[in-house]
Scaffold this active site. Sequence first.
Site, PDB file in Angstrom:
ATOM      1  N   LYS A  79       0.293  27.097 -31.851  1.00  0.00           N
ATOM      2  CA  LYS A  79       1.165  25.909 -31.824  1.00  0.00           C
ATOM      3  C   LYS A  79       2.620  26.344 -31.960  1.00  0.00           C
ATOM      4  CE  LYS A  79       1.711  21.360 -34.074  1.00  0.00           C
ATOM      5  NZ  LYS A  79       1.197  20.457 -35.128  1.00  0.00           N
ATOM      6  N   SER A 154      -0.153  15.794 -33.894  1.00  0.00           N
ATOM      7  CA  SER A 154       0.916  16.415 -33.139  1.00  0.00           C
ATOM      8  C   SER A 154       0.498  17.683 -32.404  1.00  0.00           C
ATOM      9  CB  SER A 154       2.060  16.756 -34.105  1.00  0.00           C
ATOM     10  OG  SER A 154       1.635  17.713 -35.078  1.00  0.00           O
ATOM     11  N   SER A 178      -3.019  16.017 -37.874  1.00  0.00           N
ATOM     12  CA  SER A 178      -2.539  16.590 -36.609  1.00  0.00           C
ATOM     13  C   SER A 178      -3.417  17.683 -36.026  1.00  0.00           C
ATOM     14  CB  SER A 178      -1.109  17.125 -36.775  1.00  0.00           C
ATOM     15  OG  SER A 178      -0.204  16.061 -36.876  1.00  0.00           O
TER      16      SER A 178
END
Length: 485
Positions: A79, A154, A178
């Site tokens: 990420k 997210s 998330s």
Amino acid sequence: MQFNALTAHELHDKLVKKEVSSAEITEAVFKRIDDVEEKVRSLVTQTRDKAMKKAGEVDAKIGRGEAIGPLEGIPVVIKDNMCTEGVLTTCSSKMLHNFVPPYNATVVEKLNRAGAVIIGKANMDEFAMGSSTENSRFFITRNPWDTERVPGGSSGGSAAAVAADETIYSLGSDTGGSIRQPASFCGVVGLKPTYGAVSRYGLIAFASSLDQIGPFTKDVRDCAQVFSTIAGHDPKDSTSAEFAVPDYTSVLSGSVRDLKIGIPREYFVEGTAPKIKELINNAINKFTELGAVCEETSLPHTEYALPVYYIIAPAEASSNLARYDGVRYGYRDELAEDIVTMYRRTRSEGFGTEVKRRIMLGTYALSSGYYDAYYLKALKVRTLIKQDFDKAFEKYDILISPTSPTPAFKFGEKADDPMQMYLTDVFTISVNLAGIPGITLPCGFVDGLPVGLQLMGRPFGEGDLFKAAYAFEQNTGFHLNKPKL
């Protein structure tokens, strides 16, 4: 054979038997990216040269007859809020559009030591603030199961990349759901570990008392292996816990006969799609059939989790994001005639709408005259929420619930209503507030869209979560379904 569609443990077996090389696996992954990335848009940066070089090193090691670790030579996506030395790390924000860290996050260092092949950085909601990956500065990521729908957020890019077989596994971060919510939307396994179990050093902070790094994988065995690799104490992180990290794959027996499972009635509320409730009930029946004891229980302060979270998280974000001032690194307004104007323009131009909304909410909650009424009260209620879990875990080994009240929704469906967007995390937020671990895994489909089952455990009780999740997975097979891109 499509090597990119296999799990890490399947590929490890093939590497050991010399049925495939790391270079072939990595090439297969990049070919898949070339074929489908235009539809999915899960990656903001690709590191092809570095990845192929690493794969070559692993193949040379195998050629010399040396033993390799379980993740060695296996591609992974990180990420884009975890620092990667020499590789752009943007948080999908204009504010960090040109930031190249001079160091690695601890989890990246651990993966490097494990011989993992890092192939790129995943798209995300800006500074991890969002539930749909619609808040990325660069582009939206699409759900591989239906490209007109969101992948969740997210960590939407991390989840979509695994679901689309553009990587073998990935890392995400979870502040209020998330990892678990996008894993549910994309039909993969996602783990939010116990707070302090995985180092946050090098993770660009959103809310420091809530953030935690965890894996997205294609099955539970891979999840247990990745967690075993990245977990453990780190002296660089003052919130990192000291505990012995076992080999979590050793608990994957397929049996749940000694487990007691609690079903919190507050997680089966109005607003949850009836078909999702049906799938969760089917999962509960499956656990009962496998020999677990399942009983209804209560977490009475659950109704306060959402307001508590949206006071504490923005307050911490307001403090953490104060460092982005255009002076030391990142975006800077170059035309301002004085320093105050430069600060103001840099922050107003560098941050997106959702980030600015949360900074303002947090600044207000921490301001003079409102601190006691909002922030301090939220901290007290957070304690009550944690005590609910403590009491439940005196009797039960794990708790079970839906991961999200709905399957993946369409783009724009909730974008204009922040409250509706925030409600998509209503079942995941309490886990972060209490600091306990939570895992989601596929438990069925609604109208062709995957649905996730959430299991919650005691602090550092990831072993029980893996044990239960593995037994369910082996007796259902929902994880074997793949989206058709």
